[in-house]
Enzyme design. Structure first.
Site, mmCIF file in Angstrom:
data_model
loop_
_atom_site.group_PDB
_atom_site.id
_atom_site.type_symbol
_atom_site.label_atom_id
_atom_site.label_comp_id
_atom_site.label_asym_id
_atom_site.label_seq_id
_atom_site.Cartn_x
_atom_site.Cartn_y
_atom_site.Cartn_z
ATOM 1 N N TYR A 80 -6.139 13.488 -5.128
ATOM 2 C CA TYR A 80 -4.721 13.832 -5.330
ATOM 3 C C TYR A 80 -4.186 14.664 -4.164
ATOM 4 O O TYR A 80 -3.097 14.403 -3.646
ATOM 5 C CB TYR A 80 -4.587 14.593 -6.639
ATOM 6 N N SER B 108 3.389 17.365 -3.368
ATOM 7 C CA SER B 108 2.922 18.420 -4.263
ATOM 8 C C SER B 108 2.379 19.561 -3.426
ATOM 9 O O SER B 108 1.888 19.339 -2.309
ATOM 10 C CB SER B 108 1.815 17.888 -5.179
ATOM 11 N N ASP C 64 5.088 -1.717 -11.589
ATOM 12 C CA ASP C 64 3.812 -1.193 -11.118
ATOM 13 C C ASP C 64 3.981 -0.913 -9.632
ATOM 14 O O ASP C 64 4.063 -1.849 -8.824
ATOM 15 C CB ASP C 64 2.703 -2.224 -11.356
ATOM 16 N N VAL C 65 4.047 0.371 -9.266
ATOM 17 C CA VAL C 65 4.365 0.716 -7.873
ATOM 18 C C VAL C 65 3.268 0.323 -6.897
ATOM 19 O O VAL C 65 3.495 0.340 -5.685
ATOM 20 C CB VAL C 65 4.682 2.227 -7.718
ATOM 21 N N LYS D 40 -1.193 13.475 -1.669
ATOM 22 C CA LYS D 40 0.058 14.224 -1.589
ATOM 23 C C LYS D 40 0.304 14.764 -0.182
ATOM 24 O O LYS D 40 1.458 14.873 0.262
ATOM 25 C CB LYS D 40 0.062 15.362 -2.611
ATOM 26 N N ASP E 31 9.144 2.210 -14.444
ATOM 27 C CA ASP E 31 7.870 2.783 -14.877
ATOM 28 C C ASP E 31 6.937 1.654 -15.287
ATOM 29 O O ASP E 31 7.382 0.587 -15.722
ATOM 30 C CB ASP E 31 8.089 3.727 -16.064
#
Length: 246
Positions: free
Chosen positions: A154, A141, A62-63, A158, A39
């Site tokens: 978003y 999502s 940090d992705v 997704k 995370d």
């Protein structure tokens, strides 16, 4: 060999300091897995790992940064000698109408969800293809299926994760690496509970099961995809939404 559906397996879960990611880490650990919780909140994820149990460590990540994602994968292999499961769960929201959304907020959501997931798939699969097995789970999502007002960033990200999942699944299947996705609906997390109460209640009323889901219910789907119970599944998208949008 540990007992359980993930006995002896090693998993990385991103965005694991809380919410769905932490629930996945807990359930994987309960089923015998050794878990690397990752995370951007490094102090928070280290505390979370201590709460998960003795076969868990927390690592800052940090992705959106290639070196950071690579470091987590290398750390998992150094710690355990293997990598069997990678869950791309890290996510953020920056909701606003088209008129009010800034380019920075659009780019932030795209970077975390799309670039972050792609970096995770690439780094994890490089290890897994050498061992001839592995399960990668990407968190999409239902917003990516239907679109939500105020979430053009978003919803687009997704939806993109679904396409990425299917493309990666086709590339990696012959190497024994499976890539699947989960599409949660309205899940009771700090992120969704920050919504206005009337908006949350209206969305809940639209769900056939008439309630929001719990993080543990998404974790159950992740456990299935991580385990040998789903050994002949790749490129699949599992909806965990109480019947919403069916």
């Amino acid at each position: 060999m540990m007992s359980g559906l993930l006995g002896g397996k090693v998993a990385i879960v991103t965005g694991a300091a809380g919410g769905i990611g932490l629930a996945i880490a807990h359930l994987f650990h309960e089923h015998g897995g050794s878990i690397v919780l990752a995370d951007v909140d490094e102090p928070g994820v280290r505390r979370a790992a201590e709460a998960v149990g003795p076969r868990a460590i927390g690592v800052g990540c940090d992705v959106t940064e290639e070196d950071s994602v690579q470091y987590v994968v290398e750390e998992a292999v150094r710690w355990s000698g293997r990598l069997d499961v990678f869950v791309n769960n890290a996510g953020v929201t920056r909701d606003a109408s088209l008129r009010k959304m800034t380019v920075a907020d659009f780019d932030t959501v795209m970077a975390v969800h799309l670039r972050g997931t792609w970096l995770g798939v690439r780094a994890a699969s490089a290890v897994m293809r050498e061992s001839g097995s592995g399960s990668i789970i990407n968190m999409s999502s239902l917003s990516g299926k239907s679109g939500n007002p105020g979430q053009t960033n978003y919803s687009a990200a997704k939806a993109g994760i679904v396409g990425m999942t299917k493309a990666a699944a086709k590339e990696l299947a012959h190497k024994g690496v499976r890539v699947n996705a989960i599409q949660p609906g309205l899940i009771r997390t700090p992120m969704t509970e920050a919504m206005a109460a009337e908006v949350f209640q209206a969305r809940e009323a639209d769900i056939p099961m008439k309630r929001a889901g719990e993080p543990a219910e998404v974790a159950g789907a992740a456990l299935f995809l991580a385990s040998s119970l789903s050994s002949y599944m790749t490129g699949a998208v599992l909806e965990v939404g109480g019947g919403r949008l069916m």
